[in-house]
Design a protein around this motif. Structure first.
Motif, PDB file in Angstrom:
ATOM      1  N   ARG A   1      -5.165  15.788   0.379  1.00  0.00           N
ATOM      2  CA  ARG A   1      -6.350  15.167   0.957  1.00  0.00           C
ATOM      3  C   ARG A   1      -6.120  14.739   2.412  1.00  0.00           C
ATOM      4  N   ARG A   2      -7.228  14.607   3.147  1.00  0.00           N
ATOM      5  CA  ARG A   2      -7.198  14.129   4.521  1.00  0.00           C
ATOM      6  C   ARG A   2      -7.252  12.602   4.490  1.00  0.00           C
ATOM      7  N   VAL A   3      -6.253  11.972   5.093  1.00  0.00           N
ATOM      8  CA  VAL A   3      -6.070  10.526   4.993  1.00  0.00           C
ATOM      9  C   VAL A   3      -6.232   9.873   6.355  1.00  0.00           C
ATOM     10  N   LEU A   4      -6.868   8.711   6.372  1.00  0.00           N
ATOM     11  CA  LEU A   4      -6.869   7.825   7.533  1.00  0.00           C
ATOM     12  C   LEU A   4      -6.079   6.581   7.181  1.00  0.00           C
ATOM     13  N   ASP A   5      -5.039   6.304   7.956  1.00  0.00           N
ATOM     14  CA  ASP A   5      -4.301   5.044   7.868  1.00  0.00           C
ATOM     15  C   ASP A   5      -4.842   4.158   8.982  1.00  0.00           C
ATOM     16  N   PHE A   6      -5.704   3.220   8.623  1.00  0.00           N
ATOM     17  CA  PHE A   6      -6.379   2.376   9.602  1.00  0.00           C
ATOM     18  C   PHE A   6      -5.561   1.128   9.887  1.00  0.00           C
ATOM     19  N   ALA A   7      -5.576   0.692  11.167  1.00  0.00           N
ATOM     20  CA  ALA A   7      -4.736  -0.431  11.595  1.00  0.00           C
ATOM     21  C   ALA A   7      -3.290  -0.127  11.256  1.00  0.00           C
ATOM     22  N   SER A   8      -2.860   1.029  11.691  1.00  0.00           N
ATOM     23  CA  SER A   8      -1.613   1.627  11.204  1.00  0.00           C
ATOM     24  C   SER A   8      -0.357   0.871  11.608  1.00  0.00           C
ATOM     25  N   GLY A   9      -0.318   0.325  12.817  1.00  0.00           N
ATOM     26  CA  GLY A   9       0.872  -0.397  13.265  1.00  0.00           C
ATOM     27  C   GLY A   9       2.076   0.513  13.415  1.00  0.00           C
ATOM     28  N   SER A  10       2.978   0.459  12.470  1.00  0.00           N
ATOM     29  CA  SER A  10       4.203   1.260  12.504  1.00  0.00           C
ATOM     30  C   SER A  10       4.009   2.678  11.991  1.00  0.00           C
ATOM     31  N   GLY A  11       2.891   2.947  11.328  1.00  0.00           N
ATOM     32  CA  GLY A  11       2.698   4.242  10.683  1.00  0.00           C
ATOM     33  C   GLY A  11       3.208   4.302   9.260  1.00  0.00           C
ATOM     34  N   LEU A  12       3.644   3.171   8.712  1.00  0.00           N
ATOM     35  CA  LEU A  12       4.259   3.141   7.392  1.00  0.00           C
ATOM     36  C   LEU A  12       3.374   3.771   6.319  1.00  0.00           C
ATOM     37  N   VAL A  13       2.105   3.383   6.264  1.00  0.00           N
ATOM     38  CA  VAL A  13       1.242   3.855   5.183  1.00  0.00           C
ATOM     39  C   VAL A  13       0.930   5.343   5.358  1.00  0.00           C
ATOM     40  N   GLY A  14       0.758   5.772   6.591  1.00  0.00           N
ATOM     41  CA  GLY A  14       0.555   7.192   6.845  1.00  0.00           C
ATOM     42  C   GLY A  14       1.754   8.023   6.445  1.00  0.00           C
ATOM     43  N   ILE A  15       2.956   7.506   6.711  1.00  0.00           N
ATOM     44  CA  ILE A  15       4.182   8.202   6.306  1.00  0.00           C
ATOM     45  C   ILE A  15       4.226   8.330   4.788  1.00  0.00           C
ATOM     46  N   ALA A  16       3.913   7.239   4.099  1.00  0.00           N
ATOM     47  CA  ALA A  16       3.904   7.280   2.634  1.00  0.00           C
ATOM     48  C   ALA A  16       2.912   8.319   2.131  1.00  0.00           C
ATOM     49  N   ALA A  17       1.735   8.386   2.759  1.00  0.00           N
ATOM     50  CA  ALA A  17       0.729   9.359   2.336  1.00  0.00           C
ATOM     51  C   ALA A  17       1.237  10.780   2.504  1.00  0.00           C
ATOM     52  N   MET A  18       1.864  11.064   3.627  1.00  0.00           N
ATOM     53  CA  MET A  18       2.377  12.416   3.852  1.00  0.00           C
ATOM     54  C   MET A  18       3.505  12.743   2.887  1.00  0.00           C
ATOM     55  N   LYS A  19       4.370  11.782   2.615  1.00  0.00           N
ATOM     56  CA  LYS A  19       5.447  12.015   1.653  1.00  0.00           C
ATOM     57  C   LYS A  19       4.893  12.232   0.240  1.00  0.00           C
ATOM     58  N   ALA A  20       3.714  11.660  -0.033  1.00  0.00           N
ATOM     59  CA  ALA A  20       3.085  11.825  -1.344  1.00  0.00           C
ATOM     60  C   ALA A  20       2.237  13.096  -1.419  1.00  0.00           C
ATOM     61  N   GLY A  21       2.223  13.898  -0.338  1.00  0.00           N
ATOM     62  CA  GLY A  21       1.562  15.190  -0.396  1.00  0.00           C
ATOM     63  C   GLY A  21       0.218  15.285   0.285  1.00  0.00           C
TER      64      GLY A  21
ATOM     65  N   LEU B   1       0.823  -1.196   0.000  1.00  0.00           N
ATOM     66  CA  LEU B   1       0.000   0.000   0.000  1.00  0.00           C
ATOM     67  C   LEU B   1       0.867   1.260   0.000  1.00  0.00           C
ATOM     68  N   ALA B   2       1.925   1.254   0.802  1.00  0.00           N
ATOM     69  CA  ALA B   2       2.832   2.404   0.837  1.00  0.00           C
ATOM     70  C   ALA B   2       3.506   2.615  -0.517  1.00  0.00           C
ATOM     71  N   ARG B   3       3.938   1.527  -1.149  1.00  0.00           N
ATOM     72  CA  ARG B   3       4.560   1.622  -2.470  1.00  0.00           C
ATOM     73  C   ARG B   3       3.570   2.205  -3.487  1.00  0.00           C
ATOM     74  N   HIS B   4       2.344   1.733  -3.420  1.00  0.00           N
ATOM     75  CA  HIS B   4       1.322   2.183  -4.367  1.00  0.00           C
ATOM     76  C   HIS B   4       1.034   3.673  -4.193  1.00  0.00           C
ATOM     77  N   VAL B   5       0.950   4.122  -2.960  1.00  0.00           N
ATOM     78  CA  VAL B   5       0.670   5.530  -2.692  1.00  0.00           C
ATOM     79  C   VAL B   5       1.823   6.411  -3.166  1.00  0.00           C
ATOM     80  N   LEU B   6       3.042   6.001  -2.894  1.00  0.00           N
ATOM     81  CA  LEU B   6       4.192   6.801  -3.333  1.00  0.00           C
ATOM     82  C   LEU B   6       4.292   6.851  -4.853  1.00  0.00           C
ATOM     83  N   ASP B   7       3.920   5.766  -5.515  1.00  0.00           N
ATOM     84  CA  ASP B   7       3.987   5.729  -6.972  1.00  0.00           C
ATOM     85  C   ASP B   7       2.795   6.415  -7.635  1.00  0.00           C
ATOM     86  N   HIS B   8       1.734   6.661  -6.871  1.00  0.00           N
ATOM     87  CA  HIS B   8       0.537   7.320  -7.394  1.00  0.00           C
ATOM     88  C   HIS B   8       0.125   8.434  -6.428  1.00  0.00           C
ATOM     89  N   PRO B   9       0.952   9.470  -6.304  1.00  0.00           N
ATOM     90  CA  PRO B   9       0.697  10.504  -5.293  1.00  0.00           C
ATOM     91  C   PRO B   9      -0.619  11.246  -5.475  1.00  0.00           C
TER      92      PRO B   9
END
Length: 228
Positions: free
Chosen positions: A90-110, A76-84
């Motif tokens: 946008r306002r994003v919810l990273d659900f069942a976040s765990g480490s925060g990886l997907v949320g970090i990717a979302a923020m890096k993608a803008g 999911l993180a790879r997909h978000v970074l490749d498709h910013p």
């Protein structure tokens, strides 16, 4: 990944300093499929699992999901970074976040903002620490958000189909969010309770994972969205 139930049991005692615990028990390393991001991760699953139980004074807890980069989250993180464009502004919810990886990717993608939801207090500490380590601001959320709708534009969820009853609740909620117009993306490596008949596959990834947690070293993992 990390929005785990604890079989109705409260944690036995408060965690004195979860950030110090995470720093002591993990190392900051690049994520295999997403090397643009580094996470505080454990070298081995069993030792940190035992240390977590010792820290809380309670045996039989779930694994420390926050201490590893799980396959669904990596894809999911790879997909978000490749498709910013999916998250930019946008306002994003990273659900069942765990480490925060997907949320970090979302923020890096803008993304405009990223709420990272996880009921595990260790995970919320890891989310804050990993966000800071990657130069992004995340908002850890500890409430059970299943059924909530705070107007998120995008909802991202990795590895959430591992338990039947919980998966049924989560997917009913995600499908409702998609029906009202939210972009909902799910990362999954073939977990048992994924409702594939309700989902459309967007992409496949070959994700490096640890054999301690998975049945192979490279896990074929897909990103899905609800069918229109």
């Amino acid at each position: 990944m990390g929005h785990r139930v604890r079989h109705g049991r409260p944690l036995s005692r408060a965690i004195a300093d979860p950030e110090a615990f995470i720093r002591a028990e993990t190392r900051l390393r690049p994520v295999p499929l997403v090397p643009e991001i580094a996470l505080h991760v454990a070298d081995e699953a069993v030792p940190i699992w035992h240390r977590t139980e010792e820290e809380l004074g309670e045996m039989g807890l779930p694994p420390p999901f926050w201490a590893f980069a799980w396959a669904g989250g990596q894809a999911l993180a790879r997909h978000v970074l490749d498709h910013p464009g999916l998250v930019a502004g946008r306002r994003v919810l990273d659900f069942a976040s765990g480490s925060g990886l997907v949320g970090i990717a979302a923020m890096k993608a803008g993304a405009l903002s990223a709420d990272c939801a996880d009921i595990d207090p260790f995970a919320r500490a890891a989310i804050a620490l990993n966000g800071a380590s990657n130069g992004v601001a995340l908002t850890p959320r500890g409430a059970d958000l299943i059924g909530a709708d705070e107007g998120w534009d995008v909802v991202l969820a990795g590895d959430i189909a591992y338990e039947r009853d919980l998966a049924a609740r989560v997917f009913a909620w995600l499908l409702a969010l998609a029906a009202r117009g939210a972009v909902v993306l799910i990362g999954d490596p073939g977990r048992t309770y994924l409702p594939k008949d309700r989902l459309e596959k967007l992409a496949d990834y070959s994700v490096p994972v640890t054999r301690e947690l998975e049945d192979m070293e490279i896990k074929r993992t897909s990103v899905f969205r609800p069918r229109a």
